[in-house]
Write an enzyme that holds these catalytic residues in place. Structure first.
Site, PDB file in Angstrom:
ATOM      1  N   SER A   1       1.574  -7.351  -1.216  1.00 60.44           N
ATOM      2  CA  SER A   1       2.286  -8.399  -0.477  1.00 60.44           C
ATOM      3  C   SER A   1       1.580  -9.749  -0.440  1.00 60.44           C
ATOM      4  CB  SER A   1       2.682  -7.917   0.915  1.00 60.44           C
ATOM      5  OG  SER A   1       1.594  -7.894   1.798  1.00 60.44           O
TER       6      SER A   1
ATOM      7  N   THR B   1       0.818  -1.217   0.000  1.00 68.88           N
ATOM      8  CA  THR B   1       0.000   0.000   0.000  1.00 68.88           C
ATOM      9  C   THR B   1       0.850   1.265   0.000  1.00 68.88           C
ATOM     10  OG1 THR B   1      -1.825  -1.124   1.059  1.00 68.88           O
ATOM     11  CG2 THR B   1      -1.747   1.235   1.376  1.00 68.88           C
TER      12      THR B   1
ATOM     13  N   ASP C   1       0.297  -6.967   4.516  1.00 74.41           N
ATOM     14  CA  ASP C   1      -0.400  -8.256   4.685  1.00 74.41           C
ATOM     15  C   ASP C   1       0.547  -9.406   5.027  1.00 74.41           C
ATOM     16  OD1 ASP C   1      -2.804  -7.029   4.201  1.00 74.41           O
ATOM     17  OD2 ASP C   1      -2.956  -7.673   2.121  1.00 74.41           O
TER      18      ASP C   1
HETATM   19  N1  ASP Z   1      -2.807  -5.366   0.564  1.00 73.80           N
HETATM   20  C1  ASP Z   1      -1.693  -4.537   0.911  1.00 73.80           C
HETATM   21  C2  ASP Z   1      -0.413  -5.324   0.806  1.00 73.80           C
HETATM   22  O1  ASP Z   1      -0.069  -6.024   1.739  1.00 73.80           O
HETATM   23  C3  ASP Z   1      -1.877  -3.991   2.260  1.00 73.80           C
HETATM   24  C4  ASP Z   1      -0.810  -3.061   2.726  1.00 73.80           C
HETATM   25  O2  ASP Z   1       0.266  -2.933   2.217  1.00 73.80           O
HETATM   26  O3  ASP Z   1      -1.107  -2.417   3.729  1.00 73.80           O
HETATM   27  O4  ASP Z   1       0.246  -5.233  -0.182  1.00 73.80           O
END
Ligand code: ASP
Length: 329
Positions: A60, A17, A92
């Site tokens: 991730s 993110t 994640d």
């Molecule tokens: N879905 C995202 C990831 O892990 C969540 C984040 O980075 O906060 O890539």
């Protein structure tokens, strides 16, 4: 030209993110702007001489143990020329990548993971603040020799203890009962404690054939049978409470053990250790007596990675078992 009064820090970007923005109907998706932004970000450049390596840009959930190991090898190589390395990562699976790196890295220099709970288009961005905090931690002399660290929300955690506890809040990362190692305050990095327990498995290979099964009320042995049938080297079971399982699946566990597949018990409960307490069929004491290993307070996703590293290094289940038994479980 680099400023000789400042530390030299490499930031390795992997995605998540912190590297994402909202793009209309596409939702929040990877964006390529972070690397250029960081190279010019004054708050970072005031703290250290920064190099940015735009290594990859993936959410991730796409990260695999193989990618984690490649990243660890990259850190191992790059850190020779820097005072510390900061890695940005999706939240994640961050605790898994950080833990795998903690197991396999030999460097004593600071290696610090950080991330963001909010994307670049959100109000109240946490990413830039977390990054500056992570770089400040990487520059701090007391950060050396503490294993891989995770800096989020002005807190410093160990890779072993930290877990993503919340799906959305900026204080999502917590270290259960143990709490953070320290704080990122505006005027100083303040360490409150050290972690007495660190463990390394110095390997350049992983064995992926380790399965993780979560216990649920009324479960049967189908997942264990599938693991056996598909060639698992070890099965990690997130059992109830202190490490207890229904008697119904004990025959399946015995079938795995007879095939020399390690069965490792940890807890699905959030904090605390598993132990040889309950003697009923399927209780932790009984499971240990029939040959299961108990994993102490280590959480299932990390036990799985530890076994991948141990099987990658030693191959032989009996050696892995002996290593496991001498761990502080
Ligand atoms: N879905 C995202 C990831 O892990 C969540 C984040 O980075 O906060 O890539």
């Amino acid at each position: 030209m680099s400023d000789l009064t400042k530390k030299n820090i490499l930031i390795i970007l992997t995605g998540g993110t912190i590297s994402m923005k909202e793009k209309g109907s596409l939702g929040v998706v990877p964006s390529s702007e972070l690397a250029d932004f960081l190279r010019e970000f004054p708050q970072l450049n005031n703290v250290a001489n920064i190099d940015v390596l735009d290594y990859m840009n993936v959410p991730s959930p796409y990260i695999t143990p193989e990618i984690m190991l490649e990243l660890a090898k990259l850190i191992d190589l790059k850190i020779i020329d820097y005072d510390g390395v900061v890695i940005t990562h999706g939240t994640d699976t961050l605790e898994e990548t950080a833990f795998l790196c903690d197991l396999v890295l030999t460097t004593r220099k600071p290696v610090v993971f950080t991330a963001a709970m909010r994307s670049g288009s959100d109000i109240g961005l946490d990413g830039p603040r977390n990054l500056v905090g992570a770089v400040r931690v990487a520059c701090h002399p007391e950060s050396a020799d503490k294993g891989v660290l995770v800096v989020m929300n002005d807190e410093i955690h160990t890779a072993r203890d930290v877990t993503k506890f919340d799906t959305g809040k900026v204080d999502a990362f917590r270290s259960g009962d143990y709490g953070p190692l320290g704080s990122v305050d505006p005027d100083a990095i303040v360490y409150h404690r050290i972690s007495l327990y660190r463990e390394n498995v110095w390997t350049d290979k992983l064995d992926p054939r380790i399965d993780l099964i979560k216990a649920v009320a009324g479960m049967d042995g189908r997942y264990i049978q599938t693991s056996i049938a598909t060639g698992a080297k070890a099965i990690v079971i997130e059992a109830f409470g202190r490490g207890n399982l229904p008697s119904r699946i004990v025959p399946d566990i015995k079938a795995a053990l007879e095939k020399n597949i390690l069965v490792v018990i940890c807890s699905r409960t959030y904090t605390g250790r598993v132990l040889t307490e309950y003697g009923y069929e399927g209780g932790g004491k009984h499971l240990a007596e029939i040959g299961c290993l108990l994993a102490g307070d280590l959480k299932g996703i990390k036990v799985r990675l530890k076994l991948m590293a141990l099987f990658g290094k030693y191959g032989d289940p009996d050696v892995v078992k002996r290593f496991f038994l001498q761990s502080r479980n």
